[in-house]
Structure formats: structure tokens, C-alpha cells
Design a protein around this motif. Structure first.
Motif, PDB file in Angstrom:
ATOM      1  N   ARG A   1      -1.040  -5.290  -1.103  1.00 26.90           N
ATOM      2  CA  ARG A   1      -1.906  -6.138  -1.913  1.00 26.90           C
ATOM      3  C   ARG A   1      -1.240  -6.433  -3.257  1.00 26.90           C
ATOM      4  O   ARG A   1      -1.275  -7.525  -3.757  1.00 26.90           O
ATOM      5  CB  ARG A   1      -3.225  -5.414  -2.138  1.00 26.90           C
ATOM      6  CG  ARG A   1      -4.243  -6.167  -2.963  1.00 26.90           C
ATOM      7  CD  ARG A   1      -5.337  -5.198  -3.382  1.00 26.90           C
ATOM      8  NE  ARG A   1      -5.920  -4.545  -2.227  1.00 26.90           N
ATOM      9  CZ  ARG A   1      -6.910  -5.087  -1.521  1.00 26.90           C
ATOM     10  NH1 ARG A   1      -7.397  -6.236  -1.845  1.00 26.90           N
ATOM     11  NH2 ARG A   1      -7.410  -4.434  -0.494  1.00 26.90           N
TER      12      ARG A   1
ATOM     13  N   ASP B   1     -10.343  -6.538   3.506  1.00 28.18           N
ATOM     14  CA  ASP B   1     -11.392  -6.554   2.493  1.00 28.18           C
ATOM     15  C   ASP B   1     -12.763  -6.755   3.109  1.00 28.18           C
ATOM     16  O   ASP B   1     -13.779  -6.459   2.487  1.00 28.18           O
ATOM     17  CB  ASP B   1     -11.142  -7.688   1.482  1.00 28.18           C
ATOM     18  CG  ASP B   1      -9.938  -7.381   0.618  1.00 28.18           C
ATOM     19  OD1 ASP B   1      -9.515  -6.211   0.614  1.00 28.18           O
ATOM     20  OD2 ASP B   1      -9.423  -8.306  -0.022  1.00 28.18           O
TER      21      ASP B   1
ATOM     22  N   SER C   1       2.499  -4.850  10.549  1.00 24.51           N
ATOM     23  CA  SER C   1       1.252  -5.280   9.901  1.00 24.51           C
ATOM     24  C   SER C   1       0.099  -4.326  10.145  1.00 24.51           C
ATOM     25  O   SER C   1      -0.972  -4.740  10.576  1.00 24.51           O
ATOM     26  CB  SER C   1       0.838  -6.672  10.393  1.00 24.51           C
ATOM     27  OG  SER C   1       1.937  -7.521  10.443  1.00 24.51           O
TER      28      SER C   1
ATOM     29  N   TYR D   1       1.662  -5.570   4.570  1.00 27.25           N
ATOM     30  CA  TYR D   1       1.368  -6.566   3.537  1.00 27.25           C
ATOM     31  C   TYR D   1       0.725  -5.857   2.360  1.00 27.25           C
ATOM     32  O   TYR D   1      -0.495  -5.647   2.353  1.00 27.25           O
ATOM     33  CB  TYR D   1       0.412  -7.630   4.098  1.00 27.25           C
ATOM     34  CG  TYR D   1       1.012  -8.493   5.169  1.00 27.25           C
ATOM     35  CD1 TYR D   1       2.006  -9.415   4.851  1.00 27.25           C
ATOM     36  CD2 TYR D   1       0.600  -8.388   6.483  1.00 27.25           C
ATOM     37  CE1 TYR D   1       2.556 -10.218   5.835  1.00 27.25           C
ATOM     38  CE2 TYR D   1       1.154  -9.191   7.481  1.00 27.25           C
ATOM     39  CZ  TYR D   1       2.128 -10.100   7.141  1.00 27.25           C
ATOM     40  OH  TYR D   1       2.667 -10.883   8.112  1.00 27.25           O
TER      41      TYR D   1
ATOM     42  N   GLN E   1      -1.257  -1.448   5.816  1.00 24.11           N
ATOM     43  CA  GLN E   1      -2.188  -1.812   4.743  1.00 24.11           C
ATOM     44  C   GLN E   1      -3.624  -1.453   5.094  1.00 24.11           C
ATOM     45  O   GLN E   1      -4.439  -1.232   4.208  1.00 24.11           O
ATOM     46  CB  GLN E   1      -2.073  -3.297   4.385  1.00 24.11           C
ATOM     47  CG  GLN E   1      -2.642  -4.273   5.379  1.00 24.11           C
ATOM     48  CD  GLN E   1      -1.587  -4.722   6.396  1.00 24.11           C
ATOM     49  OE1 GLN E   1      -0.548  -4.106   6.521  1.00 24.11           O
ATOM     50  NE2 GLN E   1      -1.871  -5.785   7.111  1.00 24.11           N
TER      51      GLN E   1
ATOM     52  N   ARG F   1      -7.648 -11.418   2.759  1.00 20.33           N
ATOM     53  CA  ARG F   1      -7.155 -10.193   3.382  1.00 20.33           C
ATOM     54  C   ARG F   1      -8.231  -9.622   4.280  1.00 20.33           C
ATOM     55  O   ARG F   1      -9.300  -9.249   3.813  1.00 20.33           O
ATOM     56  CB  ARG F   1      -6.761  -9.179   2.306  1.00 20.33           C
ATOM     57  CG  ARG F   1      -5.698  -9.699   1.358  1.00 20.33           C
ATOM     58  CD  ARG F   1      -5.295  -8.611   0.395  1.00 20.33           C
ATOM     59  NE  ARG F   1      -4.692  -7.476   1.051  1.00 20.33           N
ATOM     60  CZ  ARG F   1      -3.393  -7.381   1.281  1.00 20.33           C
ATOM     61  NH1 ARG F   1      -2.563  -8.312   0.917  1.00 20.33           N
ATOM     62  NH2 ARG F   1      -2.906  -6.316   1.879  1.00 20.33           N
TER      63      ARG F   1
END
Lengths: 277, 132
Positions: A166, A6, A123, A164, A126, A3
Motif C-alpha cells: 500500500r 480494504d 499477489s 502490492y 498484502q 484495493r
């Protein structure tokens, strides 16, 4: 699956090289365009509208919005927000038609109330679940974003945010932030449980011609199973009057489950006292 | 950035949300550019009731563009005319709202005085964390 959020904040992750890679990759282009078409069908706009694109990046979804055919209710005019300068640089090179803003959606949406007919976000949401400094929190960023979005949409407007998540917890965090802002919110999942699962947060603003929430939005669509997780509002069981015997016994059981000390039930429980005189 | 967008843009600071001066933003040292665009009459009639007309009139005055009528035109006027396209009025509005763009310069909030830079048509609305 790795991801990107992160590793680095979005303004640093999407540098010149990464932005170019993202925009020119035919695989990403294909996924983006199919998601944008899906979002557009959920918005079901019938006339040329003003649309906000949150996290517009290099304008991949925006160019689809500007190229909707007149018989399908287009072409739409859009305004895009993105936090990555490099992405916007690529958008400039591609000469997209929408107006671009370098802005952080987690800081709010700087438009006056009732501006937009609809909003889409592909997208991007997130990225809002990460706070990059101790001064801000993911909750706070989501709240400011959804409050701003709610205000800037017109009554009866819709927003579709593909993101998206997690995990289940993040899904809940995002949708509850949207509900707290005042939206009617629902999640639509395409191919759930597979690697290519896509989650769409469908947000509706009350008023106007729209009937109800996401269940109204997906009504005409095929292959959609509706799972309503909402609890029915405080239904009173039959034969139970507030203050009556059944009610008292239920409350006592409830307290007992919480670990409180409760007097045992007897034939006198819930009975009226006789008048002494 | 189109002048249409400018009619919807407010200051991004939370402290300015409640202030009446935060809208409209005032242009400073701006460079305008005409970008040709396809006429879209149904979009115009969709957006016209939502425009803040007095703000548009002040904006035109500040930019030194030819004056607008003091009253907002009706949607019906846009679809009037022999070909149903509203003739000159629709053309002028299209020119002003969708083809005139701000290329370089700055936008200033009337309430807090914060200056938002515009570069190559992209406005920078990122706020430093102490201003959020």
C-alpha cells in the motif's frame, strides 16, 4: 487504485463470481503469468523441485510451474495454499496438477522443516497485512507466516513473494517481518514509480550453494540497479579510541542532542588524573 | 492430495509444533484414487533424500497398501538399470508418491487429535481462532 483488501477479507471477497472473473480475465492472466515467469527466473531452479505456492488461487501460477520444460529444469511439483474456497473450486475445475490446501498462511505453514526447495507467492502477501478480528494483528500474522515459511524451506532455498504494498510503511513492515524470521531479504522493483510497478520480496535461507542475499540473486540479470540501504555495522571512526578524548566529545554531543545537561568541554576533558601520591 | 505431500504435512496447531506425534498425520476413512501423471525421475531422486521413510512405511501399513522395504532405497538405485530409469523401483515409487492420491476422508493429528477433513482432494487446514 482500489484495493480489494480494504473491502472484505480474502475468503469472502473471492466468492464464486469474483473467482471466475479473476481466472478468466485475459488481462489478469497475462499479468499473473509474466509475474510468475519473473519469479521463476529469480528462483533459478536447475532441477525439478518441490515448490510451495502461497495464495495459489485458481492455480494460474501453478500451471506455469508444472509446464516448465525439462531443459529449463522442470517440470516442478507444487503444493498450493489458499484461503478462498471458491478459488480452489475453480482450480479443481481446471484440473491443476498441484495439491491444494484450504489454509490461511497467516496461521502458519503446516509442513515439516526442510520440505520445500523454493516458494512463490503472487499477489497474496498484502492480504496478510489485514487482521480481521481483534484476536489477531497484522504483525502477528506476518510473523507466523514468515516463521513457518522459513522453517519449511530447505537450507539454501529461496522464496519470491510478489505483492502490492500500500505504501512505504507496509513495504517495511513486510520485509522487516521476513528479516526477523531469519531470511536474507531484499526488494526488487520492476518499473518503480509507474502505475504498473511490481514489488518482489526475494527471500533467501542461508547455507547451501547460494552466495549471499538478493544481490547474489540479481547478479546475472540485466537492467537492475542495486540500492543497498543497509547500514554498515558500527564503524569506528579513525583516530577514535573508546574512552579517548574524541570519543568522549562525540558522546557528549550525542547526549546534548538528546536534550541532556552536559558539562562544557575544556582542556581537561578526557585527560587522565595525575596520581596524587 | 498426493501421498508425497502427506509425508511432509504436520499438524497446523502451534501447540503441536514441538510434539513428535504431530507428524505424520494419520489417515481415517480415506478413499484413494489413482491419478495418472508423467514420470519425473529427476524429481524423484531430488525428493528421495528428504522423505521420512519410516513415516511412509507406517502410512502404507495404515492404508493397507503393499509393504515397502524397511530401509529407504539409495538415490543411486533410482538411476540404476539398463535404461538409467531405475526400472521397477522408480516405477513403484512414482506410482505410490505421485499417482496415489487421497480423495475423501480425514487426517488426524496424533498429538492433539484434531481432524482435518479432505474433500475432493483438498484438505481443510483452516483452524478456528481458539486453536491457532
Amino acid at each position: 487504485m482500489s484495493r480489494p483488501e480494504d473491502h472484505l477479507p480474502p475468503d469472502l471477497f473471492y466468492n464464486d463470481a469474483e473467482s471466475r472473473k479473476y481466472t478468466t480475465s485475459s488481462r489478469i492472466q497475462h499479468i499473473q503469468s509474466s509475474m510468475t515467469h519473473r519469479a521463476l527466473s529469480l528462483l533459478s531452479l536447475s532441477s525439478p523441485s518441490l515448490i510451495l505456492d502461497i495464495g495459489c488461487g485458481s492455480g494460474l501460477s501453478g500451471s506455469i510451474l508444472s509446464s516448465v520444460a525439462p531443459e529449463d529444469g522442470g517440470p516442478h511439483v507444487w503444493i498450493g495454499l489458499d484461503i478462498s474456497e471458491s478459488m480452489l473450486g475453480v482450480a479443481l475445475e481446471r484440473e491443476v496438477e498441484g495439491d491444494l490446501f484450504l489454509a490461511d498462511a497467516g496461521q502458519g505453514v503446516p509442513f515439516r522443516p526442510g520440505t520445500f526447495d523454493a516458494a512463490i507467492s503472487i499477489s497474496a502477501v498484502q492480504w496478510l497485512c489485514n487482521a480481521e478480528s481483534s484476536e489477531e494483528s497484522a504483525q502477528g500474522r506476518l510473523t507466523r507466516f514468515f516463521n513457518g515459511l522459513y522453517a519449511s524451506l530447505r537450507r539454501g532455498g529461496r522464496a519470491v513473494c510478489q505483492f502490492y504494498p500500500r505504501n512505504e510503511e507496509q513495504k517495511r513492515m513486510v520485509s522487516s517481518a521476513a528479516i526477523r524470521a531469519g531470511f536474507g531479504a531484499g526488494l526488487l522493483e520492476d518499473d518503480p514509480g509507474t502505475k504498473s510497478a511490481k514489488t518482489y520480496l526475494v527471500l533467501t535461507v542461508g547455507g547451501g550453494e547460494l552466495a549471499g542475499d538478493i544481490t547474489g540473486v540479481v547478479e546475472g540479470l540485466d537492467d537492475v540497479d542495486v540500492v543497498d540501504g543497509r547500514r554498515g555495522g558500527g564503524k569506528v571512526k579513525r583516530g577514535e579510541r573508546k574512552g579517548g578524548k574524541a570519543w568522549i566529545i562525540r558522546k557528549k554531543e550525542q547526549m546534548e542532542r538528546k536534550g541532556k545537561v552536559v558539562k562544557p568541554n575544556s582542556k581537561y576533558t578526557g585527560r587522565k588524573r595525575k596520581i596524587a601520591f | 492430495m498426493k501421498l508425497l505431500t502427506l509425508n511432509f504435512l504436520t499438524c497446523a496447531r502451534r501447540a503441536c509444533k514441538s510434539s513428535a506425534d504431530a507428524f505424520p498425520l494419520h489417515p481415517r476413512d480415506v478413499e484413494l484414487e489413482i491419478v495418472e501423471a508423467e514420470p519425473n525421475p529427476s524429481f524423484l531422486s531430488n525428493i528421495l533424500p528428504r522423505l521420512e521413510w519410516p513415516a511412509l512405511v507406517t502410512l502404507c501399513a495404515e492404508l493397507g497398501l503393499p509393504g515397502l522395504p524397511g530401509e529407504a532405497p539409495e538415490v543411486a538405485e533410482l538411476t540404476a538399470g539398463e535404461d538409467g530409469k531405475g526400472g521397477k523401483l522408480a516405477e513403484d515409487l512414482h506410482r505410490l508418491l505421485l499417482e496415489t492420491t487421497v480423495k475423501e476422508g480425514a487426517l488426524v493429528c496424533g498429538s492433539c487429535g484434531h481432524e482435518y477433513r479432505v474433500k475432493e482432494g483438498i484438505a481443510n487446514f483452516l483452524l478456528p481462532s481458539h486453536l491457532v
